[in-house]
Design an enzyme around this catalytic site. Structure first.
Site, PDB file in Angstrom:
ATOM      1  CG  HIS A 265      -0.248   0.053   2.530  1.00 13.81           C
ATOM      2  ND1 HIS A 265       0.223   1.214   3.102  1.00 13.81           N
ATOM      3  CD2 HIS A 265       0.051  -0.938   3.411  1.00 13.81           C
ATOM      4  CE1 HIS A 265       0.778   0.947   4.262  1.00 13.81           C
ATOM      5  NE2 HIS A 265       0.688  -0.360   4.490  1.00 13.81           N
ATOM      6  CB  CYS A 279       1.921  -3.727   5.225  1.00 11.64           C
ATOM      7  SG  CYS A 279       0.321  -4.473   5.596  1.00 11.64           S
TER       8      CYS A 279
END
Length: 304
Positions: A265, A279
């Site tokens: 992201h 992440c």
């Protein structure tokens, strides 16, 4: 006649009303991140802050983003009750700037040719790899001709943890190579005071979900009104939730890899060492390019 004059007066009086709302974000980043720090926007920000007697700052109006401008902005954010005094001119800060400084007269914008000394042209990816320190540099390689051939079916991603780099392949060739930030070996949780292993898992995965404007259901902030009460993993919040509102962390251009919440992201905070909760953070523009050119099912290899 009177009506015409009144209309002209109203137009002139609102010329600055939405100035900052039309600009890009301003921050410590550079062109590889989300902030280009346009000369005119930074100059007008300095003019606006200098005009505010509450702040008492005397910035050099040179259109250059720096520590003094950032510190003055943080003072502005604190003075006017913004939730985060982080020195980042984002959406809410721009709205507040437009509200407070709507009557400030800014000079006419001038055309500035940006001179990025770090910008170089590379004939191919091997040339880029040979001339760039991939572990330390923030430089990005893009093959625009190759990217035009991307259709989702002919793309794949590789995340190299040792280099903190993500590569987008099109037809087996590197079309994009960018810095990224993966999971930290030891991540400190400020609320529990515990260090935890947050390393991004190795292996081959597939993108199982794509959401352009996602909010995290795990990591975020609890507020009581405008006051921040808690920040972090909401599963570890042990306080009384009554009267609190939860705001999930922004995960723009979200691409899920695992059912446990690991994905790629966009983020403001790209470092040259592992530092996330697992992440893979991407520079904003890079996340847009990758999001556009992959699909659900695109393979992603995480290697070391």
């Amino acid at each position: 006649m009177i009506r015409t004059i009144l209309v002209i007066f109203l137009v002139l009086s609102t010329l600055n009303a939405g100035y900052f709302g039309t600009t890009n974000d301003m921050c410590d980043g550079n062109k590889y991140f989300q902030c280009e720090n346009n000369y005119n926007a930074v100059r007008n920000l300095q003019i606006a802050l200098n005009s505010d007697k509450k702040l008492g700052v005397k910035l050099k109006v040179d259109g250059t983003w720096g520590e003094e401008t950032k510190s003055a902005l943080m003072a502005f954010q604190e003075n006017y009750g913004l939730e985060k005094a982080d020195g980042w001119v984002g959406k809410r800060t721009k709205e507040k700037l437009d509200t407070i400084y709507s009557k400030v007269k800014f000079p006419k914008d001038i055309k500035v040719v940006e001179n990025y000394k770090t910008k170089k042209c590379y004939s191919c990816y091997s040339d880029f790899r040979q001339n760039v320190n991939l572990r330390k540099s923030f430089e990005i390689y893009e093959d625009k001709k190759l990217l035009k051939r991307a259709n989702g079916r002919n793309t794949k991603l590789t995340v190299d943890v040792s280099e903190q780099r993500v590569r987008l392949y099109v037809d087996g060739k590197v079309a994009l190579c960018s810095p990224c930030t993966t999971g930290a070996k030891r991540k400190f949780e400020p609320n529990t005071k515990i260090y935890r292993d947050k390393r991004t898992p190795m292996g081959t995965f597939k993108i199982t979900e794509k959401i352009a404007d996602k909010r995290s259901s795990i990591f975020g902030e609890y507020y009581r009104g405008k006051k921040l009460v808690y920040k972090g993993d909401k599963r570890k919040f042990s306080g009384n939730k009554k009267g609190l509102t939860y705001q999930g962390a922004s995960l723009k251009n979200w691409m899920r890899l695992t059912s446990s919440g690991i994905g790629l992201h966009a983020s403001k905070y790209i470092k040259r060492y592992p530092g996330t909760n697992g992440c893979i953070r991407l520079p904003y523009k890079v996340s847009q390019t990758i999001f556009k050119n992959v699909r659900q099912g695109t393979p992603v290899s995480i290697v070391n």
